[in-house]
Design a protein around this motif. Sequence first.
Motif, PDB file in Angstrom:
ATOM      1  N   PHE A  93      39.979  30.100  39.318  1.00  6.26           N
ATOM      2  CA  PHE A  93      40.742  30.641  38.187  1.00  6.26           C
ATOM      3  C   PHE A  93      42.167  30.096  38.142  1.00  6.26           C
ATOM      4  CE2 PHE A  93      37.942  34.057  39.864  1.00  6.26           C
ATOM      5  CZ  PHE A  93      36.944  33.962  38.904  1.00  6.26           C
ATOM      6  N   GLY A  94      42.427  29.032  38.902  1.00  8.86           N
ATOM      7  CA  GLY A  94      43.723  28.384  38.851  1.00  8.86           C
ATOM      8  C   GLY A  94      44.792  28.975  39.741  1.00  8.86           C
ATOM      9  N   PHE A  95      44.548  30.159  40.355  1.00 10.30           N
ATOM     10  CA  PHE A  95      45.609  30.770  41.158  1.00 10.30           C
ATOM     11  C   PHE A  95      45.105  31.459  42.421  1.00 10.30           C
ATOM     12  CE2 PHE A  95      44.134  33.839  38.051  1.00 10.30           C
ATOM     13  CZ  PHE A  95      43.990  35.002  38.788  1.00 10.30           C
ATOM     14  N   VAL A  96      43.802  31.630  42.605  1.00 14.19           N
ATOM     15  CA  VAL A  96      43.255  32.278  43.803  1.00 14.19           C
ATOM     16  C   VAL A  96      42.640  31.214  44.703  1.00 14.19           C
ATOM     17  CG1 VAL A  96      41.595  33.934  44.690  1.00 14.19           C
ATOM     18  CG2 VAL A  96      42.785  34.401  42.536  1.00 14.19           C
ATOM     19  N   GLU A  97      43.097  31.132  45.950  1.00 14.75           N
ATOM     20  CA  GLU A  97      42.533  30.148  46.871  1.00 14.75           C
ATOM     21  C   GLU A  97      41.120  30.565  47.262  1.00 14.75           C
ATOM     22  OE1 GLU A  97      43.291  28.261  51.305  1.00 14.75           O
ATOM     23  OE2 GLU A  97      45.014  28.971  50.146  1.00 14.75           O
ATOM     24  N   ALA A  98      40.153  29.702  46.939  1.00 20.33           N
ATOM     25  CA  ALA A  98      38.752  29.990  47.236  1.00 20.33           C
ATOM     26  C   ALA A  98      38.302  29.333  48.529  1.00 20.33           C
ATOM     27  CB  ALA A  98      37.861  29.538  46.084  1.00 20.33           C
ATOM     28  N   ALA A  99      38.877  28.168  48.822  1.00 22.53           N
ATOM     29  CA  ALA A  99      38.455  27.447  50.024  1.00 22.53           C
ATOM     30  C   ALA A  99      39.604  26.612  50.553  1.00 22.53           C
ATOM     31  CB  ALA A  99      37.266  26.551  49.707  1.00 22.53           C
TER      32      ALA A  99
END
Length: 281
Positions: A93-99
């Motif tokens: 979503f452009g702002f939450v670090e997923a990996a």
Amino acid sequence: MKTIHFIKVALIALPLAFLASCKSHKTVAEAPVAPRSMELQETLNKVLDNQQTAKFITSKVKFQVQVGSQDMTLTGNLKMKRNDVIRLQLMAFGFVEAARLEFTRDYVLIMDRINKQYMKAQYEQLDFLRQSGINFYTLQALFWNELFQPGEKEITAELMNKFQTSEEAGDVIISMEKDKLSYRWLAENVGGLIHMANIAYNDKYRGKSQLNWDYTDYKDLSNKKFPTRNAIVFSTPKSEVKINMTLNYIGNESDWETRTPVSAKYKEVTVDDILRRFMAL
């Protein structure tokens, strides 16, 4: 190769996974290197002179990944410290670090932030790196747009003599052979900028698998030129993976921790476990 191997390539943004299927092979004698002309030697020297003097390189990153019929776009951050670490942070979503993918001199760390899982392994524990002699310094050279010698930390004068050079259409082809692997770089004859790196594995039973990494759109960085567009293609006789990696707001930020601590809340899993989770998102 199984589909999961290609997914692994796309998410790590490092299409060298074809080496995962390579079995150990016998060492063969390297072909003798013919003397190069003064002009070609000068170009080779220019290629080395183009190496970045910066200790840090940081940038916003946009990935476009195609794995077969699947096409996805990811954003994130790239942070690198010379001879120490390469870190990729992939955002949701452009702002939450997923990996977070972290390649240090000693180990590889893959973190699934969403499911609180991680994989940490030394390079020799990963078949596709160990069997090919690829280590942190090889990966660094690909990301930093530089020459490398497989398994070596840096290019020395002695190692330079192992490269073969030839001229073609105004460019210089720099090459070397090692076992079943061949390495090629295409550089400008005038400026010595590397525009392409190619690693190919030839197997008479499985066919030819190769990585092709094109570099374009050079920007000024620490009084040198650095490519901000990377077109990466990994292909086998059966499949193909394409990755376009674009760097934006490139700089030399140094105020960041070079090692990621793993919280006790995270569960250690295998790399395939993490990748299956990502593909289910």
